[in-house]
Scaffold this active site. Sequence first.
Site, PDB file in Angstrom:
ATOM      1  NE  ARG A 217     -16.632  65.544  60.180  1.00  0.00           N
ATOM      2  CZ  ARG A 217     -16.723  66.226  59.061  1.00  0.00           C
ATOM      3  NH1 ARG A 217     -16.635  67.528  59.094  1.00  0.00           N
ATOM      4  NH2 ARG A 217     -16.935  65.617  57.927  1.00  0.00           N
TER       5      ARG A 217
ATOM      6  NE  ARG B 151     -21.067  65.570  58.706  1.00  0.00           N
ATOM      7  CZ  ARG B 151     -20.868  65.637  57.416  1.00  0.00           C
ATOM      8  NH1 ARG B 151     -20.347  66.701  56.892  1.00  0.00           N
ATOM      9  NH2 ARG B 151     -21.175  64.661  56.613  1.00  0.00           N
TER      10      ARG B 151
ATOM     11  CG  ASP C  74     -19.268  69.614  57.891  1.00  0.00           C
ATOM     12  OD1 ASP C  74     -18.044  69.474  57.705  1.00  0.00           O
ATOM     13  OD2 ASP C  74     -20.085  69.759  56.965  1.00  0.00           O
TER      14      ASP C  74
ATOM     15  CG  ASP D  52     -18.381  72.404  54.857  1.00  0.00           C
ATOM     16  OD1 ASP D  52     -17.422  71.631  55.048  1.00  0.00           O
ATOM     17  OD2 ASP D  52     -19.547  72.014  54.695  1.00  0.00           O
TER      18      ASP D  52
END
Length: 167
Positions: free
Chosen positions: A92, A101, A104, A106
């Site tokens: 990344r 990307r 990711d 989160d």
Amino acid sequence: MAESPASSPWTRCYIGLGSNLENPVTQVATALLELQRLDNCRHLIHSSLYRSDPVGPPGQPDYINAVASLETSLSPLELLDALQALEQQHQRVRVQHWGPRTLDLDLLLYGDQLISNERLTVPHPYLHERNFVLYPLAEINPDLTIAQQKSLAECIKQCEKGTLERI
């Protein structure tokens, strides 16, 4: 003797996964396997994969998204560090805010905690308005209440599914 929930070292967390570069389906599927192997984490379950329109700069490929749930004995920042290490393993690169990307990850929810510091905000600040998070989250826990505030069902009522599709 059974351990009471208040004394349990394990916290239920929800993680959003997304990719739109370098074979996104493989990136997300691989990351789900890697999450299962994280130290001090257990009981991983995850949603189906979803295709979503990109958020952010125009001209990006579509995203592949999922949501995973796991229990962890890591602190929120330790878990964030582990997630960022996985992103780095997937090469990344953080060049453009909301840009394309490879992976990711989160941290959407960490138990019922409200966290706000320079590195981490939980619940994730955009959780309630992202269809590619809400619908997969509802697939694995439709009765979820977000940080003891709002039901997931209420959030979904206010967030159109749009072109989001389960794959």
